[in-house]
Scaffold this motif. Sequence first.
Motif, mmCIF file in Angstrom:
data_model
loop_
_atom_site.group_PDB
_atom_site.id
_atom_site.type_symbol
_atom_site.label_atom_id
_atom_site.label_comp_id
_atom_site.label_asym_id
_atom_site.label_seq_id
_atom_site.Cartn_x
_atom_site.Cartn_y
_atom_site.Cartn_z
ATOM 1 N N SER A 1 -3.252 3.510 -13.223
ATOM 2 C CA SER A 1 -3.464 4.313 -12.011
ATOM 3 C C SER A 1 -2.377 4.030 -10.980
ATOM 4 O O SER A 1 -1.948 4.929 -10.250
ATOM 5 C CB SER A 1 -4.842 4.019 -11.422
ATOM 6 O OG SER A 1 -4.957 2.645 -11.075
ATOM 7 N N GLU A 2 -1.900 2.782 -10.947
ATOM 8 C CA GLU A 2 -0.875 2.431 -9.980
ATOM 9 C C GLU A 2 0.499 2.941 -10.413
ATOM 10 O O GLU A 2 1.308 3.334 -9.575
ATOM 11 C CB GLU A 2 -0.875 0.918 -9.762
ATOM 12 C CG GLU A 2 -2.182 0.435 -9.147
ATOM 13 C CD GLU A 2 -2.171 -1.019 -8.746
ATOM 14 O OE1 GLU A 2 -1.084 -1.619 -8.674
ATOM 15 O OE2 GLU A 2 -3.262 -1.561 -8.480
ATOM 16 N N ASN B 1 0.321 5.324 0.693
ATOM 17 C CA ASN B 1 -0.613 6.351 1.169
ATOM 18 C C ASN B 1 -2.029 5.814 1.276
ATOM 19 O O ASN B 1 -3.017 6.471 0.908
ATOM 20 C CB ASN B 1 -0.576 7.581 0.265
ATOM 21 C CG ASN B 1 0.738 8.317 0.342
ATOM 22 O OD1 ASN B 1 1.514 8.143 1.285
ATOM 23 N ND2 ASN B 1 1.028 9.145 -0.652
ATOM 24 N N LEU C 1 0.506 6.499 -9.402
ATOM 25 C CA LEU C 1 0.676 6.637 -7.952
ATOM 26 C C LEU C 1 2.134 6.446 -7.557
ATOM 27 O O LEU C 1 2.685 7.225 -6.770
ATOM 28 C CB LEU C 1 -0.206 5.611 -7.234
ATOM 29 C CG LEU C 1 -0.058 5.543 -5.710
ATOM 30 C CD1 LEU C 1 -0.492 6.852 -5.066
ATOM 31 C CD2 LEU C 1 -0.861 4.372 -5.152
ATOM 32 N N THR D 1 -3.475 3.412 -0.367
ATOM 33 C CA THR D 1 -4.022 2.802 -1.580
ATOM 34 C C THR D 1 -3.307 1.495 -1.884
ATOM 35 O O THR D 1 -2.084 1.461 -1.973
ATOM 36 C CB THR D 1 -3.882 3.751 -2.783
ATOM 37 O OG1 THR D 1 -4.588 4.970 -2.514
ATOM 38 C CG2 THR D 1 -4.431 3.117 -4.053
ATOM 39 N N SER D 2 -4.093 0.422 -2.046
ATOM 40 C CA SER D 2 -3.509 -0.879 -2.357
ATOM 41 C C SER D 2 -2.947 -0.894 -3.766
ATOM 42 O O SER D 2 -3.505 -0.278 -4.688
ATOM 43 C CB SER D 2 -4.571 -1.972 -2.223
ATOM 44 O OG SER D 2 -5.020 -2.088 -0.890
ATOM 45 N N LYS E 1 0.835 -1.200 0.000
ATOM 46 C CA LYS E 1 0.000 0.000 0.000
ATOM 47 C C LYS E 1 0.870 1.249 0.000
ATOM 48 O O LYS E 1 1.918 1.288 0.656
ATOM 49 C CB LYS E 1 -0.917 0.041 1.228
ATOM 50 C CG LYS E 1 -2.096 -0.903 1.174
ATOM 51 C CD LYS E 1 -3.022 -0.664 2.367
ATOM 52 C CE LYS E 1 -4.239 -1.579 2.320
ATOM 53 N NZ LYS E 1 -5.157 -1.331 3.453
#
Length: 547
Positions: free
Chosen positions: A209-210, A194, A213, A196-197, A192
């Motif tokens: 999206s990852e 922040n 991130l 978010t997995s 994870k």
Amino acid sequence: MKSYSYKNYCIVAAMMVLTVFGACKKNKTQPKTDEPAVQSNTKQTPTTNRRELTNDSLFLYAKEIYFWNTSLPTYDAFEPRKYTTQSTDLANYELNLFNIVKSSGSADYVSTSPYPKYSFIDDITTRNPAVKSAAPDPKASVDLEGNGNDMGIYDISAVGIGNSMYRLYILAVSKGSPADLAQITRGANITKINGTSIGSASGGQIAASEVSLINATIFGNPTTLQLEGVKTDGATFSVTLQKAAYKSNPIYKTNVITAGTKKIGYLAYARFSNSENSISALNDAFADFTTKGVTDLVIDLRFNGGGYVSTARHLINLIAPLTATGTMYVEHYNNNLKNRKQSDQSILSHQPLLDENDKVQYENGKMVTYADIDFSVAKNTEVFSKVGGLTGVKNVVFIVTGSTASASELVINSLKPHMTVKLVGQKSYGKPIGFFPIRLENRYEVYFSLFESKNSLGQGEYYSGMTPDYVMSDDLGTFDFGNPQELYLKQALNYLAPNITTFSSGNKVMSVSAKTGNVALSRVEGEFKNGERGFVGMIETKYKIRK
């Protein structure tokens, strides 16, 4: 690949009409030097424009000291003053330098890169601050004085698990950093960021999206970062890291591994930092190897882009057996510098040679400059001078990757004629070129490609990199440094202790598979922007003054 340097053997220059004062550590008044004489270049007319003057200086220095200087065009054909339209001074000078390199047609020029492969310019005002500074620098990484200014996560590896998942492993953590103090090591798996997995993949691609991130956080240089995951021992962790300035030990890990009748010393070394930061750390590691009866060595340089040549010499002398005598390596400058007479005019007379306290040196009442250095082959031949108690090692395996460069390659090349040297990993960066800095405007240090190194057999010119004896797949980062199960180290151990599958380290005994890797694990794709996180090069600071 663009290279960044950090505070070096500080040099104060006086360029053209821009007389410079002070050294890079302290504000000291320095003696004024004369403006270089305008050569017979019809377009080099008098000017007071700072950018034009510095662009002139870049070209004129290159014409005299650049390793491939004979391939450069004339001043009038090149017109260095035309590089004045970029938004910043640095951007103008970098564009000028790139085109100087391009015009040489040398190995320094790579058509697919907007920067030279070897030469570069460093803005000294953006260097990492001293370790006690309260104002962290925006540039991540640890400099050649051991000053870190980030959270300490050097790089990551996304490893595919089946068809729809991946694990994000940490490849290296800078010692002394916030991540290191939180006991996060290479091989830790981040689950994870922040809150978010992460871990979703499809068809060998990480979810966009990852990727965004990860780029915005781990490689985005934030001031705070919250991570959750699993450590190498299986324990979970949840930490909040704060960006900080810190002092970093250049050694990631040492280990002594027993393999059959052999004691194998393992050293993972991050950078050839300055003497204050590196020498005692290296001495302690090799003293431990000596005490524990090490017979063979594995030196892990997979993330080591180089640094100070003086530190590389020290490591060579720690590794080398007593039978290694005579020439270690030779530094070859261009013929203009090799054959220059002391009476010849030189633009290097505008670069004072400072001592270790950043003070101008004088000899017989005359300021010593780089023009006083003897650049001949005879005066730039280094010989072995064994140090430390590890005297009988005859076999060494180096772990290398595309991030292994310059001073690291110098160590490997210098030892090859004197002991059995094997390489495991991926092709190295390929930089047999070194330099010393030229200071302009008392703000920019220019690192032209200046000399080529060759070993005692005259071997060098590894511009395309050193090919390993055993080429490995990507570094997955699934185990910590020094763990015999780590794929690169496993292969290194196989060279030194063939057919041995059980190893002991301290009180731990472990068995490893004879296979070279787990075929179910592979890197998955993601456009990670890990930035310019490490120095690439070798800086020479040892000189003989021409008599």
